[in-house]
Design a protein around this motif. Sequence first.
Motif, PDB file in Angstrom:
ATOM      1  N   PHE A 132       0.837  -1.198   0.000  1.00 38.99           N
ATOM      2  CA  PHE A 132       0.000   0.000   0.000  1.00 38.99           C
ATOM      3  C   PHE A 132       0.870   1.246   0.000  1.00 38.99           C
ATOM      4  O   PHE A 132       1.832   1.358   0.748  1.00 38.99           O
ATOM      5  N   PHE A 133       0.482   2.176  -0.887  1.00 40.01           N
ATOM      6  CA  PHE A 133       1.261   3.399  -1.045  1.00 40.01           C
ATOM      7  C   PHE A 133       0.354   4.464  -1.639  1.00 40.01           C
ATOM      8  O   PHE A 133      -0.535   4.163  -2.439  1.00 40.01           O
ATOM      9  N   HIS A 134       0.573   5.708  -1.249  1.00 39.42           N
ATOM     10  CA  HIS A 134      -0.286   6.804  -1.710  1.00 39.42           C
ATOM     11  C   HIS A 134      -1.761   6.506  -1.426  1.00 39.42           C
ATOM     12  O   HIS A 134      -2.639   6.786  -2.239  1.00 39.42           O
ATOM     13  N   GLN A 135      -2.003   5.868  -0.279  1.00 43.70           N
ATOM     14  CA  GLN A 135      -3.360   5.584   0.188  1.00 43.70           C
ATOM     15  C   GLN A 135      -4.129   4.633  -0.718  1.00 43.70           C
ATOM     16  O   GLN A 135      -5.366   4.646  -0.758  1.00 43.70           O
ATOM     17  N   LYS A 136      -3.414   3.780  -1.453  1.00 46.81           N
ATOM     18  CA  LYS A 136      -4.097   2.800  -2.294  1.00 46.81           C
ATOM     19  C   LYS A 136      -3.186   1.591  -2.498  1.00 46.81           C
ATOM     20  O   LYS A 136      -1.953   1.679  -2.344  1.00 46.81           O
ATOM     21  N   PRO A 137      -3.774   0.451  -2.832  1.00 44.76           N
ATOM     22  CA  PRO A 137      -2.951  -0.747  -3.034  1.00 44.76           C
ATOM     23  C   PRO A 137      -2.191  -0.686  -4.355  1.00 44.76           C
ATOM     24  O   PRO A 137      -2.653  -0.091  -5.339  1.00 44.76           O
ATOM     25  N   ARG A 138      -1.016  -1.286  -4.362  1.00 52.58           N
ATOM     26  CA  ARG A 138      -0.222  -1.409  -5.586  1.00 52.58           C
ATOM     27  C   ARG A 138       0.149  -2.878  -5.767  1.00 52.58           C
ATOM     28  O   ARG A 138       0.755  -3.491  -4.878  1.00 52.58           O
ATOM     29  N   LEU A 139      -0.219  -3.422  -6.916  1.00 52.51           N
ATOM     30  CA  LEU A 139       0.069  -4.824  -7.221  1.00 52.51           C
ATOM     31  C   LEU A 139       1.419  -4.930  -7.919  1.00 52.51           C
ATOM     32  O   LEU A 139       1.630  -4.311  -8.960  1.00 52.51           O
ATOM     33  N   SER A 140       2.317  -5.695  -7.329  1.00 52.35           N
ATOM     34  CA  SER A 140       3.594  -5.996  -7.963  1.00 52.35           C
ATOM     35  C   SER A 140       3.553  -7.443  -8.433  1.00 52.35           C
ATOM     36  O   SER A 140       3.586  -8.364  -7.613  1.00 52.35           O
ATOM     37  N   ARG A 141       3.445  -7.608  -9.733  1.00 49.11           N
ATOM     38  CA  ARG A 141       3.392  -8.956 -10.293  1.00 49.11           C
ATOM     39  C   ARG A 141       4.804  -9.485 -10.461  1.00 49.11           C
ATOM     40  O   ARG A 141       5.707  -8.752 -10.875  1.00 49.11           O
ATOM     41  N   LYS A 142       4.999 -10.742 -10.123  1.00 50.95           N
ATOM     42  CA  LYS A 142       6.342 -11.321 -10.186  1.00 50.95           C
ATOM     43  C   LYS A 142       6.830 -11.393 -11.630  1.00 50.95           C
ATOM     44  O   LYS A 142       6.047 -11.457 -12.585  1.00 50.95           O
ATOM     45  N   PHE A 191      11.649   5.485 -16.438  1.00 51.46           N
ATOM     46  CA  PHE A 191      10.306   5.100 -16.032  1.00 51.46           C
ATOM     47  C   PHE A 191       9.565   6.317 -15.479  1.00 51.46           C
ATOM     48  O   PHE A 191      10.176   7.300 -15.058  1.00 51.46           O
ATOM     49  N   ALA A 192       8.257   6.222 -15.459  1.00 55.96           N
ATOM     50  CA  ALA A 192       7.455   7.285 -14.849  1.00 55.96           C
ATOM     51  C   ALA A 192       7.745   7.351 -13.351  1.00 55.96           C
ATOM     52  O   ALA A 192       8.012   6.330 -12.716  1.00 55.96           O
ATOM     53  N   PRO A 193       7.671   8.545 -12.746  1.00 57.83           N
ATOM     54  CA  PRO A 193       8.012   8.711 -11.322  1.00 57.83           C
ATOM     55  C   PRO A 193       6.864   8.321 -10.386  1.00 57.83           C
ATOM     56  O   PRO A 193       6.413   9.122  -9.572  1.00 57.83           O
ATOM     57  N   CYS A 194       6.400   7.078 -10.499  1.00 59.32           N
ATOM     58  CA  CYS A 194       5.234   6.644  -9.710  1.00 59.32           C
ATOM     59  C   CYS A 194       5.482   6.685  -8.208  1.00 59.32           C
ATOM     60  O   CYS A 194       4.556   6.906  -7.423  1.00 59.32           O
ATOM     61  N   SER A 195       6.728   6.473  -7.792  1.00 58.76           N
ATOM     62  CA  SER A 195       6.998   6.402  -6.360  1.00 58.76           C
ATOM     63  C   SER A 195       6.728   7.725  -5.665  1.00 58.76           C
ATOM     64  O   SER A 195       6.363   7.748  -4.488  1.00 58.76           O
ATOM     65  N   PHE A 196       6.913   8.858  -6.365  1.00 62.49           N
ATOM     66  CA  PHE A 196       6.617  10.130  -5.713  1.00 62.49           C
ATOM     67  C   PHE A 196       5.481  10.884  -6.394  1.00 62.49           C
ATOM     68  O   PHE A 196       5.241  12.038  -6.108  1.00 62.49           O
ATOM     69  N   CYS A 197       4.755  10.198  -7.296  1.00 62.71           N
ATOM     70  CA  CYS A 197       3.556  10.792  -7.890  1.00 62.71           C
ATOM     71  C   CYS A 197       2.338   9.971  -7.480  1.00 62.71           C
ATOM     72  O   CYS A 197       1.558  10.378  -6.638  1.00 62.71           O
ATOM     73  N   GLY A 198       2.203   8.795  -8.082  1.00 63.91           N
ATOM     74  CA  GLY A 198       1.103   7.904  -7.711  1.00 63.91           C
ATOM     75  C   GLY A 198      -0.263   8.451  -8.044  1.00 63.91           C
ATOM     76  O   GLY A 198      -1.264   8.051  -7.449  1.00 63.91           O
ATOM     77  N   GLY A 199      -0.335   9.360  -9.016  1.00 61.94           N
ATOM     78  CA  GLY A 199      -1.598  10.043  -9.263  1.00 61.94           C
ATOM     79  C   GLY A 199      -2.551   9.348 -10.201  1.00 61.94           C
ATOM     80  O   GLY A 199      -3.737   9.650 -10.211  1.00 61.94           O
ATOM     81  N   CYS A 200      -2.056   8.410 -11.024  1.00 62.16           N
ATOM     82  CA  CYS A 200      -2.946   7.794 -12.016  1.00 62.16           C
ATOM     83  C   CYS A 200      -3.129   6.306 -11.730  1.00 62.16           C
ATOM     84  O   CYS A 200      -2.404   5.701 -10.950  1.00 62.16           O
ATOM     85  N   ASP A 201      -4.089   5.716 -12.420  1.00 58.86           N
ATOM     86  CA  ASP A 201      -4.404   4.305 -12.201  1.00 58.86           C
ATOM     87  C   ASP A 201      -3.254   3.384 -12.597  1.00 58.86           C
ATOM     88  O   ASP A 201      -3.130   2.281 -12.047  1.00 58.86           O
ATOM     89  N   LEU A 202      -2.429   3.821 -13.545  1.00 64.74           N
ATOM     90  CA  LEU A 202      -1.315   2.979 -13.976  1.00 64.74           C
ATOM     91  C   LEU A 202      -0.297   2.753 -12.867  1.00 64.74           C
ATOM     92  O   LEU A 202       0.476   1.794 -12.909  1.00 64.74           O
ATOM     93  N   SER A 203      -0.288   3.638 -11.873  1.00 59.60           N
ATOM     94  CA  SER A 203       0.661   3.481 -10.765  1.00 59.60           C
ATOM     95  C   SER A 203       0.247   2.379  -9.803  1.00 59.60           C
ATOM     96  O   SER A 203       0.994   2.054  -8.880  1.00 59.60           O
ATOM     97  N   GLU A 204      -0.923   1.796 -10.015  1.00 57.16           N
ATOM     98  CA  GLU A 204      -1.439   0.780  -9.097  1.00 57.16           C
ATOM     99  C   GLU A 204      -0.943  -0.625  -9.423  1.00 57.16           C
ATOM    100  O   GLU A 204      -1.344  -1.596  -8.796  1.00 57.16           O
ATOM    101  N   ALA A 205      -0.074  -0.733 -10.426  1.00 61.98           N
ATOM    102  CA  ALA A 205       0.532  -2.020 -10.782  1.00 61.98           C
ATOM    103  C   ALA A 205       1.861  -1.757 -11.471  1.00 61.98           C
ATOM    104  O   ALA A 205       2.170  -0.620 -11.845  1.00 61.98           O
ATOM    105  N   ASN A 206       2.651  -2.793 -11.643  1.00 61.58           N
ATOM    106  CA  ASN A 206       3.973  -2.638 -12.269  1.00 61.58           C
ATOM    107  C   ASN A 206       3.979  -3.146 -13.704  1.00 61.58           C
ATOM    108  O   ASN A 206       4.985  -3.658 -14.192  1.00 61.58           O
ATOM    109  N   GLU A 207       2.863  -2.985 -14.406  1.00 60.73           N
ATOM    110  CA  GLU A 207       2.723  -3.550 -15.746  1.00 60.73           C
ATOM    111  C   GLU A 207       2.986  -2.551 -16.868  1.00 60.73           C
ATOM    112  O   GLU A 207       3.501  -2.926 -17.923  1.00 60.73           O
ATOM    113  N   GLU A 208       2.636  -1.283 -16.715  1.00 54.48           N
ATOM    114  CA  GLU A 208       2.927  -0.246 -17.687  1.00 54.48           C
ATOM    115  C   GLU A 208       2.852   1.098 -16.978  1.00 54.48           C
ATOM    116  O   GLU A 208       2.365   1.186 -15.860  1.00 54.48           O
TER     117      GLU A 208
END
Length: 436
Positions: free
Chosen positions: A353-363, A395-412
């Motif tokens: 969980f990060f930025h108040q939402k779950p993030r899926l890390s697929r192996k 890569f996109a700066p998801c770790s310090f942004c997390g603003g869009c739905d794409l940041s909720e997984a490590n797929e794109e």
Amino acid sequence: MSLIDHFLRPNRPAPDAMSAKGASEWAQVDEAGRLVLPPEVVRRFGLHPGAKVRLDEGGNHLRMHRPVSQLTKVYVEPTVACNLDCITCFRNEWEKPSGQMSDETFAAILGGLKEIEPVPSVYFGGIGEPLHHRKIPSWVAQAKALGSKVELITNGTLLTEGLSIQLIDAGLDLLWVSLDGASTDAFADVRLGANLPQIQENMKRFSRLRPADHHPKPEIGVAFVAMRRNMADLPHVIRLGRSFKAKHFSVSNLQPATADMQAETVFRQTVHDIAYLEAPHLPRLKLPRMDFDEWTRDALFEAFNSQLNIEFAGNNWSGANDTCNFVESGTTSIAWNGDVSPCWPLMHTHTSFFHQKPRLSRKHVIGNVADRPLRELWLDPEYVAYRERLHNFAFAPCSFCGGCDLSEANEEDCIGNTTFPVCGGCLWAQGIIQCP
């Protein structure tokens, strides 16, 4: 002429200055303008003909990174089973069966290590408790017989006198113990099912059982996961570690495995500051080393929170790291079933969980040591290309942004990276989480 021709001539002699132990290592420029490295450096860093190296140019230096072709360390997960139920563990949001590495799988790993020169080091650790696997002392001894440096991390609860003697006799180089509190109640609050006084006694006994020496082996390390509830305990944990002769201390932040654990993180402002402090127009503050005491403490605290680009003792304190230390240091990870992954965080599919939402890390699995030799997997063209992508870290700066739905997984991600996996949301890459 290729880059490697310019920089590598392994058949050339080393400069005379290399003869003294501890002397600086020197390269030479030959008559053709090529940089010649000492043979020992060439060997140690796997700089064989054709190796590809990344260069960074600084104000007064040219930095050559380790080539992406060199494998230096293998994380081996003996089991995903554990005798504790820690609040920090991914297994709290994990519904997968327990598994133990088989003798056949470990034999395949050993066979792969034999084919690599220099022999990589081995680190026993993963989701589970390594000492939960009965073959660990034997496997440590087998890895040492190859010439590997061998490390192991444990929660300390199963470290009996007999097992301690076996690990010491097997030639273990470094034993890490996880300590997340210095009082019985604080420790039990994090590591459910553990008893701190018993772990203390286990570690002191382990320390005493080591052969007498000015530099006794195995060395001992302490791993600490920082949270709001235990951060004040860190100085006491360090003192506790020194009571059983710990030589290494590693502190990491918490990666929340459950929604309620987000309140325990101590890096929320740090993450938001990364993007701001990356701005080139900000004033730069250069700080030297100095005493940290009653005369300097308040001033330094305010300076480090002044939202400036800060250089501390010649090292950058501000902005994004954008560095995969797993790739930079030449490591790979092998799960209990023999699956090879680029790093520890990609060994298993998990949610954090990060930025108040779950993030899926697929192996991300490169292959299995039962099907292909370790060296072949390591040099797989797609895997090499992935490591090169990590060096560039575009890569996109998801770790310090997390603003869009794409940041909720490590797929794109939102800047066009569609090749799985994308690593812009990796907290390891920003120096926020680190493994011992």
